[in-house]
Write a protein that holds these residues in place. Structure first.
Motif, mmCIF file in Angstrom:
data_model
loop_
_atom_site.group_PDB
_atom_site.id
_atom_site.type_symbol
_atom_site.label_atom_id
_atom_site.label_comp_id
_atom_site.label_asym_id
_atom_site.label_seq_id
_atom_site.Cartn_x
_atom_site.Cartn_y
_atom_site.Cartn_z
ATOM 1 N N VAL A 179 -9.806 17.710 121.520
ATOM 2 C CA VAL A 179 -8.588 16.974 121.210
ATOM 3 C C VAL A 179 -8.591 15.670 121.987
ATOM 4 N N TRP B 246 -0.910 10.402 135.308
ATOM 5 C CA TRP B 246 0.096 11.459 135.425
ATOM 6 C C TRP B 246 0.245 11.925 136.863
ATOM 7 N N ASP C 224 -0.260 17.933 116.367
ATOM 8 C CA ASP C 224 -1.095 19.106 116.635
ATOM 9 C C ASP C 224 -0.693 19.760 117.962
ATOM 10 N N LYS C 225 -0.528 21.088 117.933
ATOM 11 C CA LYS C 225 -0.109 21.783 119.146
ATOM 12 C C LYS C 225 -1.165 21.643 120.253
ATOM 13 N N ILE D 105 -2.546 19.005 121.144
ATOM 14 C CA ILE D 105 -2.232 17.800 121.928
ATOM 15 C C ILE D 105 -1.292 18.188 123.075
ATOM 16 N N THR E 267 -3.198 20.240 125.589
ATOM 17 C CA THR E 267 -4.112 19.393 126.356
ATOM 18 C C THR E 267 -3.336 18.649 127.433
ATOM 19 N N ALA E 268 -2.203 18.061 127.050
ATOM 20 C CA ALA E 268 -1.406 17.308 128.017
ATOM 21 C C ALA E 268 -0.946 18.214 129.159
ATOM 22 N N ALA F 280 0.276 17.175 133.015
ATOM 23 C CA ALA F 280 1.454 16.353 132.700
ATOM 24 C C ALA F 280 2.730 17.147 132.978
ATOM 25 N N GLN G 47 6.320 13.778 130.952
ATOM 26 C CA GLN G 47 5.055 13.127 130.567
ATOM 27 C C GLN G 47 4.497 13.713 129.274
ATOM 28 N N VAL H 244 3.797 11.622 125.797
ATOM 29 C CA VAL H 244 2.488 11.574 125.136
ATOM 30 C C VAL H 244 2.588 12.091 123.695
ATOM 31 N N ARG I 271 4.176 9.437 121.647
ATOM 32 C CA ARG I 271 3.174 8.391 121.410
ATOM 33 C C ARG I 271 2.255 8.769 120.256
ATOM 34 N N GLU I 272 1.876 10.053 120.227
ATOM 35 C CA GLU I 272 1.004 10.514 119.138
ATOM 36 C C GLU I 272 1.733 10.441 117.797
ATOM 37 N N ARG J 192 3.962 8.251 116.990
ATOM 38 C CA ARG J 192 4.660 6.967 116.943
ATOM 39 C C ARG J 192 4.838 6.406 115.536
ATOM 40 N N TYR J 193 3.842 6.580 114.681
ATOM 41 C CA TYR J 193 3.961 5.998 113.340
ATOM 42 C C TYR J 193 5.013 6.740 112.523
#
Lengths: 360, 228
Positions: free
Chosen positions: A89, A105, B127-128, B130, B133-134, B139, B143, B147, B150-151, B153-154
């Motif tokens: 990912v 972070w 996607d879960k 993401i 991962t954060a 994070a 945070q 993030v 941000r993913e 955003r569109y």
């Protein structure tokens, strides 16, 4: 004191048991591989260790501290670890920003971030791609970004879930080289899950075999491969001849095993009446066209059912009342003219038989 | 037919010559809707994240209610805001009725469900992995939210543009709480409504064309964003 200790860990999803009675210890600086087939519970276990999920029961100790349910400390402990998920990912931003995330972070700013990220980009061999959007990378490159992003914060523990699943052989060897490099360069403790036994053998100091949610055996790779503890482990580590039987006699550790329609002699500590499996490596079997006197204690006559050429070797499948697989050189196979329906004698020594318990 | 045709030509003239009245009305429409859309976004995007990232009883029902209000009739919001700010209403003392401010407030209420609902569905579309991962990279809760936003955003920007589209094109609310006061609360839609009833087709057509042009730009931007 182990860096990570897992005690009696259970995990259930609804009524389904995913993990049962897991006990593991991983020491500081160790590279530990969890090997097991797909669906064995490897990802679930890694997620529990990384404190992403809460276990149904059992405890997880990190550096001696019980971190199973400590709410306030989860972030702090998690920041001492990093987890690379199976699916590579990447965030929808540049390769550089992807790698810088973990540092930012943690409050790092400025030149120290730039330096560390550049070092990591060099390590993962993606310096040329640093300004590219990470979403445009190939699977192998994305996985390298994911690994780089995980190690940039210099975690004490790096968790890797099937780091080379779905990658081509070249990308796989690059990732393996990278992991070996990390093991060599950093003092990181590594726990990696893989279904590829040989990968576990190549990269890990110690292996744990996880099958159906249970750790069936842990040990150094050589021991696991040469002395699997039971039938399931033997099957998983690729022992091809596993013959079920019962021990009918035992004298000075030399046992006779009734395999139903024949007997096998082997060296074992198991007692009379014990239900066991006799494991014989294909390369330990000798094939002849007539009986020859030899010291080998086990002799079976059978008919060849299949001959498969494997480069310099030939894999011969013989029906001796039970199926037996032998590995001989291609030259021997040609000289003996081994072919389907041909009658052959298969011999192997009692010391070449590894006896394992049936069931857990 | 000739009358309509002449009106059409006159309307184009008004636009091309940048007629002060047309420009003033269009400018006000834009400034009110942009303001309401920005203020609603500042409020709704964090609120939507809060709803998305927390599990609480009744969350599903709340999201269903929000989605139901996507097609909230503008006159209903108009009535509500009117009652709220009328002299006898709870906020009557503010003397805001028939001002651009109250129009902004009304439009904010009108587009809040769209912004909330579409931002929540934009966040759900991430996607879960993401999120995992954060979290696994250390994070904090905030945070992680940043993030994931941000993913998305569109998709979030598309929600904002949808909200803007609804705000600038509505009539009932602006008429009821703005009052269509010339030079003060008159916007494109209220002006079209008034001028058409007076038989002044040129101005109506000119403003209508501007409104459609704005809708066209909004749609074009939306399409480009959704293609990303």
């Amino acid at each position: 004191m182990p860096l990570i200790e897992v005690v009696d860990l259970h995990q259930k999803y609804g009524e389904r048991d995913i993990l049962g009675n897991i006990n593991l210890r991983v020491d500081k600086g160790e590279a530990f591989a969890l090997i097991g087939p797909t669906g064995a519970g490897k990802t679930t276990l890694l997620r529990l260790i990384d404190l992403l999920d809460l276990p149904t029961s059992g405890r997880i100790y990190f550096d001696g501290i019980d971190v199973t349910e400590l709410r306030g400390m989860r972030l702090e402990v998690r920041r001492r670890m990093a987890f690379v998920l199976q699916k590579p990912v990447v965030f929808n931003t540049s390769v550089y920003s992807n790698i810088a995330y973990a540092l930012k972070w943690r409050g790092a700013r400025g030149i120290s971030v730039r330096e560390k990220v550049s070092n990591i980009l060099e390590l993962v061999d993606l310096l040329a791609y640093k300004n590219r959007n990470a979403r445009t990378l190939s699977g192998g490159e994305a996985q390298r970004v994911a690994i780089g992003r995980a190690i940039v914060s210099e975690p004490e523990v790096l968790l890797l879930d099937e780091p080379t699943a779905n990658l081509d052989p070249i990308s796989t060897s690059k990732i393996e080289e990278l992991i070996a490099n990390i093991i060599h360069r950093y003092d990181t403790t590594i726990i990696m899950a893989t279904h590829d036994m040989s990968q576990g053998q190549r990269l890990a100091d110690r292996i744990g075999v996880l099958i159906n949610g249970e750790v069936l055996q842990t040990g150094v790779p050589r021991d696991i491969f040469s002395s699997p503890r039971n039938r399931e482990v033997a099957e998983f580590v690729g022992v091809e001849n596993i013959i079920d039987g019962v021990i009918v006699s035992s004298q000075d550790k030399v046992v006779t095993i009734d395999i139903g329609g024949g007997v096998i002699e082997a060296i074992s500590d198991y007692a009379i009446g014990e239900k066991i499996c006799a494991c014989v490596r294909p390369e330990d079997i000798t094939l002849t066209l007539s009986t020859v006197s030899s010291s080998a204690r086990n002799l079976f006559v059978g008919e060849i059912t299949q001959v498969v050429s494997l480069g310099p070797l030939s894999r011969i499948e013989i029906d001796c009342g039970f199926s037996l697989i032998a590995l001989v050189t291609k030259r021997s196979s040609e000289e003996l003219n081994l072919a389907r329906t041909k009658k052959v004698y298969a011999t192997f020594k009692a010391t070449g038989v590894h006896v394992v318990r049936r069931g857990k | 037919m000739t009358e309509i045709w002449q009106g059409f030509i006159k309307a184009i003239e008004l636009i091309v010559t940048l007629d002060p009245e047309v420009m003033e009305i269009a400018g006000r429409s834009l400034s009110i809707s942009v303001t309401s859309c920005l203020l609603a976004s500042v409020m709704c995007i964090p609120l939507a994240s809060l709803i998305h990232f927390h599990n609480f009883p009744g969350k599903r029902i709340l999201i269903n209610v929000i989605q139901t209000f996507f097609s909230l009739p503008t006159v209903c919001v108009g009535l509500f805001v009117f009652v709220l700010f009328s002299r006898a209403g709870p906020l009557g003392g503010t003397n805001l009725l028939f001002t651009p401010t109250v129009m902004v407030i009304g439009q904010m209420i009108l587009i809040t469900p769209i912004l909330l609902g579409l931002t929540i569905s934009a966040l759900s579309g991430v996607d879960k992995a993401i999120l995992d991962t954060a979290i696994s990279l250390g994070a904090s809760g905030f945070q992680v939210a940043v993030v994931v936003l941000r993913e998305a955003r569109y998709a979030v920007l598309a929600a904002v543009i949808m909200g803007f589209g609804r705000a600038i094109s509505e009539l009932g609310l602006a008429l009821m709480v703005g009052g269509n006061i010339k030079g003060f609360t008159r916007i494109i839609t209220t002006a079209i409504s008034l001028e058409t009833s007076k038989g002044e087709l040129e101005l109506s057509l000119a403003l209508g064309m501007i409104l459609i042009f704005i809708a066209l730009i909004v749609n074009f931007v939306l399409n480009r964003i959704q293609q990303r």
